[in-house]
Enzyme design. Sequence first.
Site, short mmCIF file in Angstrom:
data_model
loop_
_atom_site.label_atom_id
_atom_site.label_comp_id
_atom_site.label_asym_id
_atom_site.label_seq_id
_atom_site.Cartn_x
_atom_site.Cartn_y
_atom_site.Cartn_z
N ASP A 109 51.54 45.62 41.69
CA ASP A 109 50.34 44.85 42.04
C ASP A 109 50.31 43.57 41.21
O ASP A 109 50.89 43.50 40.13
CB ASP A 109 49.08 45.66 41.69
CG ASP A 109 48.79 46.78 42.68
OD1 ASP A 109 49.44 46.84 43.74
OD2 ASP A 109 47.91 47.61 42.37
N ARG A 159 53.84 41.64 49.25
CA ARG A 159 52.55 41.95 49.88
C ARG A 159 51.70 40.70 49.66
O ARG A 159 51.53 40.26 48.52
CB ARG A 159 51.88 43.14 49.19
CG ARG A 159 50.45 43.37 49.68
CD ARG A 159 49.60 44.14 48.68
NE ARG A 159 50.04 45.50 48.48
CZ ARG A 159 49.81 46.17 47.35
NH1 ARG A 159 49.19 45.61 46.32
NH2 ARG A 159 50.23 47.40 47.22
#
Length: 282
Positions: A109, A159
């Site tokens: 992340d 992402r």
Amino acid sequence: MRLLTFFAKRFVAGETAEEAVKAVKKLNGIGMSTSLDILGENVTNQEMAIKTADNYISLLQTIKDHALDSHVSIKLTQMGLDISDDFCYDNVSRILEKADSLNIFVRVDMEGSPYTERTLQLVYRWHEKFPKMGTVIQAALYRSEKDVEELNKRKIRVRLCKGAYKEPSSVAFPKKEDVNANYVKLVDMLMKDGDFPGIATHDGVMIRAALDAAEKYGRTKEFFEFQMLFGVNRAAQRELAEQGYGMRVYTPFGTHWLPYNLRRLRERKENVIFILKHFFKD
Ligand code: FDA
């Protein structure tokens, strides 16, 4: 207390791995994959960072044992990035080794901008050894176009999200319309040259832009996926999955849910109203 319990459950799959497995099985059953996240961030205690990595290693085994269709997502400040880059590198390498042995994908992340450069440098190092991993780019940041270029060149999976952290105007677009315009630009770059882009958004306009860009470059459904957050816009999740698009639900669990849930509340004022309404209902 009731408000707290309701708030805790609003965006997370539960406190334990067992609860998370149940939630994943349910999502897998309706054609969606997941990325499991053990909640936590900004760990400055070595023992705790090591313990969290151990929990991820056992989570990977659980994914395998239950044959779940799931990746894992990790946060580097949970793995000791605030202690040192080398400590974090070694700690996360243990997770990547286990994931590699089980053939499970790991997503790093992206946290606040003070960590962006260090996160990317570590991802570049890990990716040379463990190609089944990728990271996240935030459309809010000015630097992201250059980063996407580099990640595409290295064939590292991205992402793409808008960015959940409050950032100063020195590093990030202050206006939402500029973040959205940058998102559309980055989607185009990823659909053109990216390796299996993950389009992470609940925004119908961004989803449309992604579909248009995919069509423009002849990228078919098998070569990208949409990603959304557990508990957010379930109707759109179902709709895209039913249309045959890859839909991965970011599924966090654990006891350290507060900072994560506060970010979710900040994204949408209706969430605050929803929670308060529930509190006064009975
Ligand atoms: P936007 O915020 O403009 O919302 C569009 C619409 O979506 C809203 O009008 C509303 O209808 C719905 N919506 C959005 N958020 C909602 C919420 N919390 N509750 C209810 N409805 C909501 N960020 C980051 O900085 N680093 C990361 O690693 C990640 N990882 C990540 C993974 C995945 C799978 C997703 C979907 C998102 C992230 N994010 C993230 C968060 C991301 O940066 C962003 O903050 C949120 O996704 C909200 O942005 P949207 O693109 O949905 O648009």
